[in-house]
Design an enzyme around this catalytic site. Structure first.
Site, PDB file in Angstrom:
ATOM      1  N   LYS A  10      12.338   9.462 -14.969  1.00  0.00           N
ATOM      2  CA  LYS A  10      12.787  10.804 -15.310  1.00  0.00           C
ATOM      3  C   LYS A  10      14.257  10.778 -15.738  1.00  0.00           C
ATOM      4  O   LYS A  10      14.966   9.792 -15.499  1.00  0.00           O
ATOM      5  CB  LYS A  10      12.588  11.718 -14.095  1.00  0.00           C
ATOM      6  CG  LYS A  10      11.110  11.923 -13.694  1.00  0.00           C
ATOM      7  CD  LYS A  10      11.034  12.866 -12.494  1.00  0.00           C
ATOM      8  CE  LYS A  10       9.637  13.095 -12.001  1.00  0.00           C
ATOM      9  NZ  LYS A  10       9.634  13.998 -10.806  1.00  0.00           N
ATOM     10  N   TYR A  50       3.077  19.014 -16.891  1.00  0.00           N
ATOM     11  CA  TYR A  50       3.074  19.558 -15.520  1.00  0.00           C
ATOM     12  C   TYR A  50       2.264  20.845 -15.435  1.00  0.00           C
ATOM     13  O   TYR A  50       2.617  21.750 -14.679  1.00  0.00           O
ATOM     14  CB  TYR A  50       4.512  19.808 -15.065  1.00  0.00           C
ATOM     15  CG  TYR A  50       5.236  18.562 -14.573  1.00  0.00           C
ATOM     16  CD1 TYR A  50       4.714  17.782 -13.541  1.00  0.00           C
ATOM     17  CD2 TYR A  50       6.463  18.194 -15.122  1.00  0.00           C
ATOM     18  CE1 TYR A  50       5.385  16.654 -13.077  1.00  0.00           C
ATOM     19  CE2 TYR A  50       7.142  17.061 -14.651  1.00  0.00           C
ATOM     20  CZ  TYR A  50       6.595  16.299 -13.624  1.00  0.00           C
ATOM     21  OH  TYR A  50       7.267  15.193 -13.154  1.00  0.00           O
ATOM     22  N   PHE A  58       8.703  26.335  -7.749  1.00  0.00           N
ATOM     23  CA  PHE A  58       9.688  25.316  -8.076  1.00  0.00           C
ATOM     24  C   PHE A  58       9.674  24.920  -9.549  1.00  0.00           C
ATOM     25  O   PHE A  58      10.458  24.075  -9.982  1.00  0.00           O
ATOM     26  CB  PHE A  58       9.503  24.068  -7.188  1.00  0.00           C
ATOM     27  CG  PHE A  58       8.177  23.346  -7.345  1.00  0.00           C
ATOM     28  CD1 PHE A  58       7.959  22.456  -8.385  1.00  0.00           C
ATOM     29  CD2 PHE A  58       7.154  23.559  -6.425  1.00  0.00           C
ATOM     30  CE1 PHE A  58       6.752  21.782  -8.522  1.00  0.00           C
ATOM     31  CE2 PHE A  58       5.933  22.878  -6.546  1.00  0.00           C
ATOM     32  CZ  PHE A  58       5.744  21.990  -7.608  1.00  0.00           C
ATOM     33  N   ARG A  86       1.719   4.503  -7.044  1.00  0.00           N
ATOM     34  CA  ARG A  86       2.095   5.686  -6.240  1.00  0.00           C
ATOM     35  C   ARG A  86       2.729   5.261  -4.917  1.00  0.00           C
ATOM     36  O   ARG A  86       3.688   5.861  -4.450  1.00  0.00           O
ATOM     37  CB  ARG A  86       0.858   6.550  -5.940  1.00  0.00           C
ATOM     38  CG  ARG A  86       0.326   7.335  -7.120  1.00  0.00           C
ATOM     39  CD  ARG A  86       1.169   8.529  -7.483  1.00  0.00           C
ATOM     40  NE  ARG A  86       1.135   9.595  -6.509  1.00  0.00           N
ATOM     41  CZ  ARG A  86       1.643  10.810  -6.720  1.00  0.00           C
ATOM     42  NH1 ARG A  86       2.221  11.113  -7.886  1.00  0.00           N
ATOM     43  NH2 ARG A  86       1.601  11.727  -5.789  1.00  0.00           N
ATOM     44  N   THR A  92       7.034  12.521  -2.512  1.00  0.00           N
ATOM     45  CA  THR A  92       7.718  13.403  -3.470  1.00  0.00           C
ATOM     46  C   THR A  92       9.136  13.750  -3.012  1.00  0.00           C
ATOM     47  O   THR A  92      10.067  13.747  -3.815  1.00  0.00           O
ATOM     48  CB  THR A  92       6.893  14.702  -3.641  1.00  0.00           C
ATOM     49  OG1 THR A  92       5.551  14.357  -3.981  1.00  0.00           O
ATOM     50  CG2 THR A  92       7.489  15.591  -4.700  1.00  0.00           C
ATOM     51  N   ARG A 103      11.703   6.094  -4.490  1.00  0.00           N
ATOM     52  CA  ARG A 103      12.349   7.364  -4.128  1.00  0.00           C
ATOM     53  C   ARG A 103      13.120   7.235  -2.809  1.00  0.00           C
ATOM     54  O   ARG A 103      14.153   7.867  -2.626  1.00  0.00           O
ATOM     55  CB  ARG A 103      11.296   8.471  -4.044  1.00  0.00           C
ATOM     56  CG  ARG A 103      10.774   8.869  -5.431  1.00  0.00           C
ATOM     57  CD  ARG A 103       9.518   9.714  -5.332  1.00  0.00           C
ATOM     58  NE  ARG A 103       9.109  10.285  -6.604  1.00  0.00           N
ATOM     59  CZ  ARG A 103       7.977  10.951  -6.780  1.00  0.00           C
ATOM     60  NH1 ARG A 103       7.129  11.128  -5.789  1.00  0.00           N
ATOM     61  NH2 ARG A 103       7.677  11.445  -7.983  1.00  0.00           N
ATOM     62  N   ASN A 123      13.828  13.052  -8.196  1.00  0.00           N
ATOM     63  CA  ASN A 123      13.232  11.917  -7.474  1.00  0.00           C
ATOM     64  C   ASN A 123      12.878  10.759  -8.393  1.00  0.00           C
ATOM     65  O   ASN A 123      11.994   9.963  -8.093  1.00  0.00           O
ATOM     66  CB  ASN A 123      12.038  12.386  -6.640  1.00  0.00           C
ATOM     67  CG  ASN A 123      10.985  13.067  -7.488  1.00  0.00           C
ATOM     68  OD1 ASN A 123      11.049  13.031  -8.723  1.00  0.00           O
ATOM     69  ND2 ASN A 123      10.009  13.682  -6.851  1.00  0.00           N
ATOM     70  N   HIS A 126       8.016   9.706 -12.176  1.00  0.00           N
ATOM     71  CA  HIS A 126       6.680  10.302 -12.088  1.00  0.00           C
ATOM     72  C   HIS A 126       5.664   9.169 -12.150  1.00  0.00           C
ATOM     73  O   HIS A 126       5.886   8.182 -12.848  1.00  0.00           O
ATOM     74  CB  HIS A 126       6.447  11.254 -13.275  1.00  0.00           C
ATOM     75  CG  HIS A 126       5.005  11.610 -13.448  1.00  0.00           C
ATOM     76  ND1 HIS A 126       4.403  12.627 -12.733  1.00  0.00           N
ATOM     77  CD2 HIS A 126       4.022  11.065 -14.216  1.00  0.00           C
ATOM     78  CE1 HIS A 126       3.125  12.695 -13.067  1.00  0.00           C
ATOM     79  NE2 HIS A 126       2.865  11.750 -13.968  1.00  0.00           N
ATOM     80  N   GLU A 137      -2.936  11.792 -18.841  1.00  0.00           N
ATOM     81  CA  GLU A 137      -1.501  11.655 -19.109  1.00  0.00           C
ATOM     82  C   GLU A 137      -1.226  10.561 -20.144  1.00  0.00           C
ATOM     83  O   GLU A 137      -0.355  10.725 -21.001  1.00  0.00           O
ATOM     84  CB  GLU A 137      -0.759  11.369 -17.796  1.00  0.00           C
ATOM     85  CG  GLU A 137      -0.754  12.591 -16.879  1.00  0.00           C
ATOM     86  CD  GLU A 137      -0.148  12.311 -15.506  1.00  0.00           C
ATOM     87  OE1 GLU A 137       0.284  11.173 -15.225  1.00  0.00           O
ATOM     88  OE2 GLU A 137      -0.098  13.260 -14.696  1.00  0.00           O
TER      89      GLU A 137
HETATM   90  N1  UDP Z   1       9.124  19.326  -7.306  1.00  0.00           N
HETATM   91  C1  UDP Z   1      10.219  20.088  -6.988  1.00  0.00           C
HETATM   92  N2  UDP Z   1      10.162  20.889  -5.874  1.00  0.00           N
HETATM   93  C2  UDP Z   1       9.068  20.945  -5.075  1.00  0.00           C
HETATM   94  C3  UDP Z   1       7.949  20.161  -5.402  1.00  0.00           C
HETATM   95  C4  UDP Z   1       8.011  19.355  -6.524  1.00  0.00           C
HETATM   96  O1  UDP Z   1      11.217  20.059  -7.702  1.00  0.00           O
HETATM   97  O2  UDP Z   1       9.092  21.697  -4.076  1.00  0.00           O
HETATM   98  C5  UDP Z   1       9.170  18.457  -8.512  1.00  0.00           C
HETATM   99  C6  UDP Z   1       9.446  17.006  -8.176  1.00  0.00           C
HETATM  100  O3  UDP Z   1      10.292  16.469  -9.173  1.00  0.00           O
HETATM  101  C7  UDP Z   1       8.057  16.383  -8.253  1.00  0.00           C
HETATM  102  C8  UDP Z   1       7.432  17.204  -9.387  1.00  0.00           C
HETATM  103  O4  UDP Z   1       7.930  18.517  -9.186  1.00  0.00           O
HETATM  104  O5  UDP Z   1       8.115  15.003  -8.530  1.00  0.00           O
HETATM  105  C9  UDP Z   1       5.923  17.234  -9.391  1.00  0.00           C
HETATM  106  O6  UDP Z   1       5.449  17.618  -8.121  1.00  0.00           O
HETATM  107  P1  UDP Z   1       4.222  16.850  -7.438  1.00  0.00           P
HETATM  108  O7  UDP Z   1       3.828  17.625  -6.241  1.00  0.00           O
HETATM  109  O8  UDP Z   1       3.171  16.574  -8.458  1.00  0.00           O
HETATM  110  O9  UDP Z   1       4.902  15.492  -6.926  1.00  0.00           O
HETATM  111  P2  UDP Z   1       4.754  13.973  -7.416  1.00  0.00           P
HETATM  112  O10 UDP Z   1       3.346  13.785  -7.891  1.00  0.00           O
HETATM  113  O11 UDP Z   1       5.774  13.756  -8.495  1.00  0.00           O
HETATM  114  O12 UDP Z   1       5.067  13.171  -6.188  1.00  0.00           O
HETATM  115 MG    MG Z   2       2.211  14.910  -9.230  1.00  0.00          MG
END
Ligand code: UDP
Ligand code: MG
Length: 159
Positions: A10, A50, A58, A86, A92, A103, A123, A126, A137
């Site tokens: 990112k 997204y 958020f 992952r 996250t 992360r 973080n 992705h 994707e």
């Molecule tokens: N995110 C955020 N606030 C939140 C939850 C998610 O800013 O409370 C952002 C964060 O950058 C995250 C992305 O949204 O990586 C996508 O969320 P997801 O739950 O899909 O998490 P990921 O799959 O990236 O772990």
């Molecule tokens: Mg996700």
């Protein structure tokens, strides 16, 4: 059992000059880069990627972070790569992400802090979370001709 998965370094990862270190982790684990490019996405594309989060509270913070600069988009290939990537990425929320994960090692902020400040969670990376999302994707980010089949040393020594 060989899978392809999408990762995005990112804008925060790119701007912190961590692209090489992040990619090295996957290469060190024996995963193969089969597609890679730098892309600066606009708000429409961010919404496509997204789509599942667009209605969430958020989202505006997330959109601001993902559009603030270019990302490095990468298709990785490896044995059961989707789950392994992952795991290497970590939770996250950087505060909760285990040390040893990307992360957990390169960030530390919490949901509490980000929400209080009205910020998206930075973080770094992705990664696709399932076979279904990986397929979708990869198709969104890459043309078929941008994905390459070739041999690495791991084809001899890893499998
Ligand atoms: N995110 C955020 N606030 C939140 C939850 C998610 O800013 O409370 C952002 C964060 O950058 C995250 C992305 O949204 O990586 C996508 O969320 P997801 O739950 O899909 O998490 P990921 O799959 O990236 O772990
Ligand atoms: Mg996700």
């Amino acid at each position: 059992m060989i899978q392809r998965t999408l990762i995005l370094i990112k804008p925060d990862g790119v701007q912190r000059c961590l692209s090489g270190k992040i990619l090295a982790r996957f290469e060190d684990a024996g995963m193969k880069i089969v597609g890679m490019k730098m892309v600066w996405v606009d708000k429409d594309f961010a919404k496509e990627h997204y789509y599942e989060h667009v209605e969430k509270s958020f989202y505006s913070g997330l959109e601001a972070v993902i559009t603030m600069g270019p990302v490095v988009a990468v298709v990785l290939e490896g044995v059961e790569a989707i789950a392994k990537v992952r795991k290497m990425v970590g939770s996250t929320e950087p505060k909760s992400a285990e040390p040893g994960t990307i992360r957990g090692d390169y960030a530390h902020v919490s949901y509490g802090y980000a929400d209080q400040e009205g910020l998206g969670i930075k973080n770094l990376i992705h990664a696709s979370d399932s076979e279904k999302s990986a397929k979708k994707e990869i198709e969104l980010w890459f043309d078929q001709k941008e994905i390459h089949s070739y041999k690495t040393v791991h084809d001899v020594h890893l499998y």
